[in-house]
Design a protein around this motif. Structure first.
Motif, PDB file in Angstrom:
ATOM      1  N   ASP A   1       0.879  -1.559  -0.078  1.00  0.00           N
ATOM      2  CA  ASP A   1       0.011   0.101   0.198  1.00  0.00           C
ATOM      3  C   ASP A   1       0.735   1.455   0.102  1.00  0.00           C
ATOM      4  OD1 ASP A   1      -2.454  -1.701  -0.608  1.00  0.00           O
ATOM      5  OD2 ASP A   1      -2.265  -1.611   1.591  1.00  0.00           O
ATOM      6  N   THR A   2       1.943   1.622   0.933  1.00  0.00           N
ATOM      7  CA  THR A   2       3.098   2.448   0.906  1.00  0.00           C
ATOM      8  C   THR A   2       3.229   2.686   0.145  1.00  0.00           C
ATOM      9  OG1 THR A   2       3.648   1.821   3.141  1.00  0.00           O
ATOM     10  CG2 THR A   2       5.134   3.469   2.325  1.00  0.00           C
ATOM     11  N   VAL A   3       3.751   1.555  -1.573  1.00  0.00           N
ATOM     12  CA  VAL A   3       4.508   1.504  -2.555  1.00  0.00           C
ATOM     13  C   VAL A   3       3.368   1.726  -3.613  1.00  0.00           C
ATOM     14  CG1 VAL A   3       5.540   0.589  -4.584  1.00  0.00           C
ATOM     15  CG2 VAL A   3       6.532  -0.128  -2.164  1.00  0.00           C
ATOM     16  N   GLU A   4       2.124   1.873  -3.624  1.00  0.00           N
ATOM     17  CA  GLU A   4       0.972   2.861  -4.692  1.00  0.00           C
ATOM     18  C   GLU A   4       0.899   3.694  -4.051  1.00  0.00           C
ATOM     19  OE1 GLU A   4      -2.810   0.118  -5.483  1.00  0.00           O
ATOM     20  OE2 GLU A   4      -3.052   0.648  -3.936  1.00  0.00           O
ATOM     21  N   ALA A   5       0.669   3.911  -2.801  1.00  0.00           N
ATOM     22  CA  ALA A   5       0.578   4.878  -2.538  1.00  0.00           C
ATOM     23  C   ALA A   5       2.231   6.787  -3.365  1.00  0.00           C
ATOM     24  CB  ALA A   5       0.647   6.217  -0.687  1.00  0.00           C
ATOM     25  N   LEU A   6       3.201   6.259  -4.053  1.00  0.00           N
ATOM     26  CA  LEU A   6       4.038   6.680  -4.453  1.00  0.00           C
ATOM     27  C   LEU A   6       3.738   7.242  -5.702  1.00  0.00           C
ATOM     28  CD1 LEU A   6       7.301   4.810  -3.398  1.00  0.00           C
ATOM     29  CD2 LEU A   6       6.235   6.930  -2.849  1.00  0.00           C
ATOM     30  N   ARG A   7       2.137   6.325  -6.728  1.00  0.00           N
ATOM     31  CA  ARG A   7       1.323   6.650  -7.732  1.00  0.00           C
ATOM     32  C   ARG A   7       2.805   6.732  -9.101  1.00  0.00           C
ATOM     33  NH1 ARG A   7      -3.136   8.309  -7.546  1.00  0.00           N
ATOM     34  NH2 ARG A   7      -4.243   9.236  -4.922  1.00  0.00           N
ATOM     35  N   ALA A   8       3.129   5.681  -8.664  1.00  0.00           N
ATOM     36  CA  ALA A   8       4.186   5.311  -9.576  1.00  0.00           C
ATOM     37  C   ALA A   8       3.627   4.996 -11.204  1.00  0.00           C
ATOM     38  CB  ALA A   8       5.869   4.529  -9.468  1.00  0.00           C
ATOM     39  N   ARG A   9       4.239   4.869 -12.186  1.00  0.00           N
ATOM     40  CA  ARG A   9       3.469   4.120 -13.191  1.00  0.00           C
ATOM     41  C   ARG A   9       4.941   3.143 -12.765  1.00  0.00           C
ATOM     42  NH1 ARG A   9       3.908   6.433 -17.907  1.00  0.00           N
ATOM     43  NH2 ARG A   9       6.073   7.707 -17.395  1.00  0.00           N
ATOM     44  N   ARG A  10       5.312   3.014 -12.991  1.00  0.00           N
ATOM     45  CA  ARG A  10       6.760   1.549 -13.422  1.00  0.00           C
ATOM     46  C   ARG A  10       7.343   1.134 -12.128  1.00  0.00           C
ATOM     47  NH1 ARG A  10      12.154   3.093 -17.050  1.00  0.00           N
ATOM     48  NH2 ARG A  10      12.160   0.915 -17.634  1.00  0.00           N
ATOM     49  N   ILE A  11       7.382   0.196 -11.922  1.00  0.00           N
ATOM     50  CA  ILE A  11       7.980  -0.253 -11.051  1.00  0.00           C
ATOM     51  C   ILE A  11       8.942  -1.879 -11.810  1.00  0.00           C
ATOM     52  CG2 ILE A  11       7.741  -2.236  -8.597  1.00  0.00           C
ATOM     53  CD1 ILE A  11       5.297  -0.908  -7.984  1.00  0.00           C
ATOM     54  N   VAL A  12      10.389  -1.768 -10.533  1.00  0.00           N
ATOM     55  CA  VAL A  12      11.382  -2.385 -11.407  1.00  0.00           C
ATOM     56  C   VAL A  12      11.434  -3.298  -9.932  1.00  0.00           C
ATOM     57  CG1 VAL A  12      13.562  -3.092 -11.725  1.00  0.00           C
ATOM     58  CG2 VAL A  12      12.850  -0.958 -12.549  1.00  0.00           C
ATOM     59  N   THR A  13      10.987  -4.979  -9.554  1.00  0.00           N
ATOM     60  CA  THR A  13      10.812  -5.874  -9.295  1.00  0.00           C
ATOM     61  C   THR A  13      13.072  -6.581  -8.802  1.00  0.00           C
ATOM     62  OG1 THR A  13      10.436  -7.502 -10.183  1.00  0.00           O
ATOM     63  CG2 THR A  13       8.962  -5.913  -9.126  1.00  0.00           C
ATOM     64  N   GLY A  14      12.728  -6.472  -7.981  1.00  0.00           N
ATOM     65  CA  GLY A  14      13.986  -7.216  -7.314  1.00  0.00           C
ATOM     66  C   GLY A  14      14.307  -8.624  -8.018  1.00  0.00           C
ATOM     67  N   HIS A  15      13.072  -9.527  -7.877  1.00  0.00           N
ATOM     68  CA  HIS A  15      12.756 -10.940  -8.256  1.00  0.00           C
ATOM     69  C   HIS A  15      11.738 -10.484  -9.693  1.00  0.00           C
ATOM     70  CE1 HIS A  15      15.905 -12.474  -6.013  1.00  0.00           C
ATOM     71  NE2 HIS A  15      15.440 -11.551  -4.429  1.00  0.00           N
ATOM     72  N   ARG A  16      12.284 -11.294 -10.661  1.00  0.00           N
ATOM     73  CA  ARG A  16      10.976 -10.797 -11.779  1.00  0.00           C
ATOM     74  C   ARG A  16      11.515 -11.869 -13.057  1.00  0.00           C
ATOM     75  NH1 ARG A  16      11.769  -5.206 -15.170  1.00  0.00           N
ATOM     76  NH2 ARG A  16      13.613  -6.165 -16.055  1.00  0.00           N
ATOM     77  N   ASP A  17      10.373 -12.814 -13.450  1.00  0.00           N
ATOM     78  CA  ASP A  17      10.500 -13.451 -13.952  1.00  0.00           C
ATOM     79  C   ASP A  17      11.456 -13.015 -15.520  1.00  0.00           C
ATOM     80  OD1 ASP A  17      10.297 -16.537 -15.373  1.00  0.00           O
ATOM     81  OD2 ASP A  17       9.399 -15.533 -17.203  1.00  0.00           O
ATOM     82  N   PRO A  18      12.312 -13.460 -16.048  1.00  0.00           N
ATOM     83  CA  PRO A  18      12.666 -12.668 -17.753  1.00  0.00           C
ATOM     84  C   PRO A  18      12.019 -12.178 -18.973  1.00  0.00           C
ATOM     85  CG  PRO A  18      14.627 -14.589 -16.720  1.00  0.00           C
ATOM     86  CD  PRO A  18      13.142 -14.605 -16.303  1.00  0.00           C
ATOM     87  N   GLY A  19      10.909 -13.333 -18.012  1.00  0.00           N
ATOM     88  CA  GLY A  19      10.364 -13.124 -19.657  1.00  0.00           C
ATOM     89  C   GLY A  19       8.664 -12.329 -19.111  1.00  0.00           C
TER      90      GLY A  19
END
Length: 275
Positions: free
Chosen positions: A199-217
């Motif tokens: 919820d705290t991250v959502e409140a930053l109203r970013a359009r783009r999020i880079v996650t520390g772990h994500r599938d390469p696809g």
């Protein structure tokens, strides 16, 4: 204007008894760059991938000033020694409350654990630990890069990096993308706190999020999609846990709810951690 580029490690085989062909989740390091300088977020773990990361950074032709470490898990910062050898003037920083947890991860017992997962693959020489960030922001060519404390993710304490000028968040392990979430060291109360961190991250109203772990696809870095996935996964895990008599049943329920997610080892470890 700042640019954001992402290096993805891919899945890495590990040694973990009792698991079928286990792998460590695909991980990211993110370069936030201006016209001349750049800041890196997180620095991976093995010597080989940190070496590839260094060559990737060099290809961007920027002066690396800082590496920011989002949280204390060693898979996000043991590569610092490789990065600092390549860029001796760089300063590695983290929020003051994160630094003691990073220091704990380089104690002999923890290093032995990481070495058992990645035998012969960790960087040689003394590990580098981030120092406390002085102030609230990192300035990159006059633009603000804002670390934001969020409390719980797959560990506590955790942070994200807000880049207001790019409407972006580099999220550490608060959100995941297309990959099983590491819940092995959480209980129900921690997962409730993790939902609050989302919820705290959502409140930053970013359009783009880079996650520390994500599938390469992963198809994109759409913030709404990624936060919805992460929130839904945490909720589904607790719902499945309520009716599961053992780890095998919990794994089966999550596989049915989220077929095809990356890194099944993570789900197995998370389920076993609840029983």
């Amino acid at each position: 204007m700042l640019t954001i580029d992402v290096f993805t490690s891919g899945y890495k085989p590990i040694v973990a008894d009792g698991h079928d062909a286990p792998t460590w989740p695909a991980s990211t390091s993110t370069l936030i760059a201006g016209e001349r300088d750049a800041v890196l977020v997180d620095a991976l773990i093995t010597a080989a991938e940190a070496g590839r990361l260094v060559e990737w950074i060099r290809s961007k032709d920027r002066n690396l000033t800082h590496v920011y470490v989002t949280h204390g898990h060693a898979d996000h910062f043991l590569g610092l020694s490789v990065v600092q050898r390549a860029f001796p003037a760089v300063t590695a920083v983290a929020l003051p409350e994160v630094v003691p947890y990073a220091q704990e991860q380089v104690a002999p017992g923890y290093l032995a654990y990481w070495e058992s997962l990645f035998p012969g693959q960790l960087p040689s020489g003394p590990p580098v630990v981030p120092v406390p960030l002085d102030g609230d922001v990192i300035l990159l060519e006059g633009a603000e890069i804002r670390p934001v404390a969020v409390g719980q993710s797959d560990t506590h304490p955790s942070s994200v990096v807000h880049v207001p000028g790019a409407e972006a968040v580099v999220g550490g392990d608060v959100a995941y993308d297309g990959i099983h979430m590491w819940l092995a060291q959480t209980d129900r109360a921690a997962r409730r706190r993790w939902l609050a961190a989302i919820d705290t991250v959502e409140a930053l109203r970013a359009r783009r999020i880079v996650t520390g772990h994500r599938d390469p696809g992963a198809p994109d870095e759409d913030a709404a999609r990624i936060l919805a996935f992460s929130r839904g996964y945490l909720t589904a895990f607790d719902e499945a846990l309520t009716g599961a008599p053992d780890a095998a049943a919990l794994i089966a329920a999550m596989d049915a709810a989220y077929p095809g997610l990356g890194n099944p080892y993570t789900l197995s470890a998370s389920a076993l951690g609840q029983f």
